[in-house]
Scaffold this motif. Structure first.
Motif, mmCIF file in Angstrom:
data_model
loop_
_atom_site.group_PDB
_atom_site.id
_atom_site.type_symbol
_atom_site.label_atom_id
_atom_site.label_comp_id
_atom_site.label_asym_id
_atom_site.label_seq_id
_atom_site.Cartn_x
_atom_site.Cartn_y
_atom_site.Cartn_z
ATOM 1 N N LEU A 26 0.826 -1.197 0.000
ATOM 2 C CA LEU A 26 0.000 0.000 0.000
ATOM 3 C C LEU A 26 0.866 1.255 0.000
ATOM 4 O O LEU A 26 0.540 2.252 -0.653
ATOM 5 N N HIS A 27 1.975 1.212 0.720
ATOM 6 C CA HIS A 27 2.881 2.362 0.761
ATOM 7 C C HIS A 27 3.462 2.662 -0.616
ATOM 8 O O HIS A 27 3.555 3.831 -1.017
ATOM 9 N N GLU A 28 3.845 1.639 -1.356
ATOM 10 C CA GLU A 28 4.593 1.833 -2.600
ATOM 11 C C GLU A 28 3.721 2.093 -3.822
ATOM 12 O O GLU A 28 4.159 2.762 -4.761
ATOM 13 N N ASP A 29 2.505 1.550 -3.843
ATOM 14 C CA ASP A 29 1.710 1.559 -5.069
ATOM 15 C C ASP A 29 0.535 2.524 -4.945
ATOM 16 O O ASP A 29 -0.476 2.216 -4.305
ATOM 17 N N PRO A 30 0.623 3.702 -5.557
ATOM 18 C CA PRO A 30 -0.467 4.676 -5.437
ATOM 19 C C PRO A 30 -1.749 4.241 -6.132
ATOM 20 O O PRO A 30 -2.811 4.826 -5.875
ATOM 21 N N ASP A 31 -1.674 3.239 -7.016
ATOM 22 C CA ASP A 31 -2.864 2.767 -7.727
ATOM 23 C C ASP A 31 -3.414 1.470 -7.161
ATOM 24 O O ASP A 31 -4.370 0.913 -7.719
ATOM 25 N N LEU A 32 -2.842 0.988 -6.075
ATOM 26 C CA LEU A 32 -3.225 -0.327 -5.550
ATOM 27 C C LEU A 32 -4.720 -0.420 -5.266
ATOM 28 O O LEU A 32 -5.374 -1.408 -5.620
ATOM 29 N N LEU A 33 -5.300 0.597 -4.641
ATOM 30 C CA LEU A 33 -6.691 0.501 -4.185
ATOM 31 C C LEU A 33 -7.698 0.703 -5.310
ATOM 32 O O LEU A 33 -8.888 0.451 -5.119
ATOM 33 N N SER A 34 -7.248 1.129 -6.474
ATOM 34 C CA SER A 34 -8.184 1.428 -7.563
ATOM 35 C C SER A 34 -8.918 0.186 -8.052
ATOM 36 O O SER A 34 -9.984 0.302 -8.663
ATOM 37 N N ALA A 35 -8.377 -0.991 -7.790
ATOM 38 C CA ALA A 35 -9.000 -2.237 -8.251
ATOM 39 C C ALA A 35 -10.005 -2.799 -7.243
ATOM 40 O O ALA A 35 -10.582 -3.858 -7.487
ATOM 41 N N TYR A 36 -10.225 -2.074 -6.114
ATOM 42 C CA TYR A 36 -11.015 -2.661 -5.031
ATOM 43 C C TYR A 36 -12.122 -1.713 -4.570
ATOM 44 O O TYR A 36 -12.063 -0.503 -4.789
ATOM 45 N N ASP A 37 -13.131 -2.313 -3.934
ATOM 46 C CA ASP A 37 -14.248 -1.555 -3.372
ATOM 47 C C ASP A 37 -14.184 -1.479 -1.852
ATOM 48 O O ASP A 37 -14.779 -0.580 -1.261
ATOM 49 N N LEU A 38 -13.502 -2.432 -1.216
ATOM 50 C CA LEU A 38 -13.435 -2.484 0.244
ATOM 51 C C LEU A 38 -12.030 -2.858 0.677
ATOM 52 O O LEU A 38 -11.453 -3.825 0.174
ATOM 53 N N LEU A 39 -11.483 -2.074 1.608
ATOM 54 C CA LEU A 39 -10.195 -2.358 2.227
ATOM 55 C C LEU A 39 -10.445 -2.828 3.650
ATOM 56 O O LEU A 39 -11.184 -2.180 4.399
#
Length: 482
Positions: free
Chosen positions: A210-223
């Motif tokens: 999560l720290h390294e990838d600014p686009d990581l959460l774009s593929a998800y609806d819930l963290l």
């Protein structure tokens, strides 16, 4: 004797996993398992040449203690991860040649000579729109690098290393040293099993991902944040906040969450945090400037509850000796029982004239650490977030448990609760573990306790399990308006 660690705790299917092993055996092998409803053996290798390696000495010259701050720099062994391995949480067990320990099982997961890692999919979001974040920075802060017969006690809490002239200044912890499996076995394993048992596929990442990838959460609806999630970087927090603004949902099934800011260093193989931990008999620097909530320059000036809704400074903790010790077992007093969160639970909030029900009653749901929000009560006795501590005023308190007694002294909390050596004097509401949610683009839910995944994962309380299902069913997909 054999022990090891991983070069990185996550890998994409089809790429290489790097392991670092020290052993006095001539050769060693590796056993791999996938953690789900059961612990499934997936692969085994053997015949790797072994060699014995020592840890680096403590930079302060502390006798008999290794360094928690330096890369232990044992030789790497790179292994390909098959493309067909399903996304998930995996365990690698280190086995000396000539030794044949029984296979690991979920009930006996904790122990030395093993480590965990995440296998991420080649196409993020392809299997699930729910992302489970493993709190690896917190794991490393507490990792003592002990092994059988030797308490090395080298961590952020035991014989830490403080860099007064560093840039950044603070306590330093390396991510590259052995430690075995403790936190995963306690918090994550039962909840991961519950998820699979109940038909909820998830994908996994680590804090570093999560720290390294600014686009990581774009593929998800819930963290999902699970268990003990204390140490966060600026990038992690910024991406989580942006995710919510853009309609993404977060469920904090955790506590003591986002308490310290960390600064990854050494090409992200270590981190530094200016905390209030002792070095010897001294505090090397106070105030601890990497605490999120105090105003700058004494802290970061961004209260964690502006994201999570709750804060450890309005909650408390219990001693780890005799765990779960003297925890309350009354559970959360239910508020707003007609909310969708409580659908199917049958729980009442007292609005019918009776006593309100308690979610998780009879279980050690409240603890090992818990977070809360400053609040006021209306004429009916219903608690409402006051917002004076940084909690969004729209935060809806759905469950509350007032913490009594409270012990203020950090060094004397064995039979009570502790909640930080400093607290805003203007906040007069009693400290209380607090469960609730708010919506600001996406929805953020906070369980307010580290042990929600344990009570749920072990099916100790039907209401906690049903609330968790309601969360996953509702927040696992962004709403149409988002």
């Amino acid at each position: 004797m054999i022990e090891g660690y991983l070069g990185r705790e996550s890998v994409t299917a089809g790429e290489e996993l790097t392991v670092h092993v020290s052993t006095d055996a001539a050769r060693f092998g590796l056993r791999f398992y996938r953690l789900g409803e059961d612990l499934e053996p997936v692969a085994e290798t053997d015949g790797h040449p072994g060699s014995l390696h020592l840890p680096p000495p403590h930079p302060d010259g502390t006798p008999g203690r290794p360094s928690p701050a330096d890369d232990w720099d044992w030789p790497p062994l790179a292994l390909p991860v098959p493309e067909h391995w399903a996304p998930g949480m995996y365990i690698v067990q280190f086995v000396e040649d000539g030794d044949d320990p029984p296979p690991l099982d979920a009930a006996g997961l904790e122990g030395p000579a093993r480590e965990f890692f995440v296998v991420r999919p080649r196409r993020p979001g392809g299997r699930s729109r729910v992302l489970y974040k493993k709190s690896t920075f917190t794991r490393h802060a507490y990792n003592r690098s002990d092994r059988p017969g030797e308490e090395r006690a080298a961590s952020l809490y035991d014989h830490p290393v403080y860099l007064p002239d560093g840039d950044p200044r603070g306590h330093k912890v390396s991510l590259r040293r052995p430690g075995g499996i403790i936190d995963l076995a306690y918090w994550d394993a039962p909840f991961i099993a519950w998820l699979e048992r109940n038909g909820y596929p998830v994908e996994f990442c680590t804090d570093l991902d999560l720290h390294e990838d600014p686009d990581l959460l774009s593929a998800y609806d819930l963290l999902l944040s699970v268990g003990h999630d204390e140490y966060w970087s600026e990038a992690m927090r910024g991406q989580a906040e942006r995710f919510v603004r853009n309609g993404g949902n977060i469920a904090f099934l955790s506590a003591n969450t986002c308490w310290w800011r960390i600064h990854p260093t050494d090409r992200n193989t270590a981190f530094v945090s200016d905390t209030d931990h002792h070095v010897g008999d001294e505090y090397p620097h106070l105030p601890a400037t990497d605490q999120w909530w105090p105003a700058a320059p004494d802290g970061v000036g961004r209260p964690e509850n502006s994201l999570t809704g709750v804060s450890f400074r309005n909650g408390g903790m219990w001693a780890s000796t005799g765990w779960p010790g003297d925890r309350p077992r009354e559970g959360y007093t239910v508020q707003h029982a007609d909310h969708w969160l409580f659908a199917g639970t049958g729980l009442r909030d007292g609005s019918d004239g009776g006593e309100p029900d308690r979610l998780g009653a009879g279980t050690p749901l409240i603890g090992y650490e818990c977070d809360g929000a400053a609040y006021t009560r209306d004429e009916r006795g219903v608690a409402h977030a006051s917002g004076e501590d940084g909690t969004p005023t729209s935060f809806l308190i759905l469950g509350i448990h007032v913490l009594e007694p409270v012990h203020e002294d950090f060094h004397d909390f064995k039979w009570g609760h502790w909640n930080g050596p400093a607290r805003e004097p203007g906040i007069t509401s009693p400290r209380a573990a607090t469960m609730g949610l708010y919506t600001a683009g996406g929805t953020v839910f906070s369980a307010g306790t580290t042990d929600w995944p344990v009570v749920c994962g072990q099916d100790q309380d039907a209401g906690v399990a049903q609330v968790t299902r309601n969360l996953l069913d509702r927040l696992g997909h962004r709403s149409a308006r988002d």
